[in-house]
Design a protein around this motif. Structure first.
Motif, PDB file in Angstrom:
ATOM      1  N   ALA A  43       0.836  -1.201   0.000  1.00 52.45           N
ATOM      2  CA  ALA A  43       0.000   0.000   0.000  1.00 52.45           C
ATOM      3  C   ALA A  43       0.869   1.248   0.000  1.00 52.45           C
ATOM      4  CB  ALA A  43      -0.927  -0.002   1.211  1.00 52.45           C
ATOM      5  N   GLY A  44       1.970   1.224   0.726  1.00 45.91           N
ATOM      6  CA  GLY A  44       2.883   2.369   0.738  1.00 45.91           C
ATOM      7  C   GLY A  44       3.553   2.577  -0.605  1.00 45.91           C
ATOM      8  N   LYS A  47       0.797   3.764  -3.207  1.00 47.57           N
ATOM      9  CA  LYS A  47      -0.131   4.729  -2.616  1.00 47.57           C
ATOM     10  C   LYS A  47      -0.677   5.707  -3.649  1.00 47.57           C
ATOM     11  CE  LYS A  47       0.359   8.614   0.328  1.00 47.57           C
ATOM     12  NZ  LYS A  47       1.155   9.295   1.313  1.00 47.57           N
ATOM     13  N   LYS A  51      -4.832   5.512  -4.253  1.00 48.11           N
ATOM     14  CA  LYS A  51      -5.696   6.593  -3.766  1.00 48.11           C
ATOM     15  C   LYS A  51      -6.744   7.017  -4.799  1.00 48.11           C
ATOM     16  CE  LYS A  51      -5.589  11.061  -1.485  1.00 48.11           C
ATOM     17  NZ  LYS A  51      -4.785  12.142  -0.978  1.00 48.11           N
TER      18      LYS A  51
END
Length: 70
Positions: A43-44, A47, A51
């Motif tokens: 997810a990082g 990101k 989003k």
């Protein structure tokens, strides 16, 4: 004498079974923590791409929910 050997063997088997049953839960917890860690890292890394996708999905859900209410 033979009965004592059988009793000892049975006691060892029970102890080993107990250890393996208890360790299984620990392995599952460790596996879960590792998978959560991988999900957080991914997810990082993604990101910036995740989003807008999530925002678009939430907008679509909101729009369709409002249409159903009216």
């Amino acid at each position: 004498m033979y009965l004592k050997v059988l009793d000892a063997e049975f006691a060892v088997k029970r102890a080993l079974n107990k250890v393996f049953r208890e360790e299984n839960g620990d392995v599952n917890i460790i596996s879960t923590v590792i998978l959560i860690g991988i999900a957080v890292v991914l997810a990082g890394v993604f990101k910036d791409k995740i989003k807008p996708l999530v925002e678009q999905m939430l907008d679509t859900i909101t729009t369709k929910a409002k249409a159903q209410i009216q």
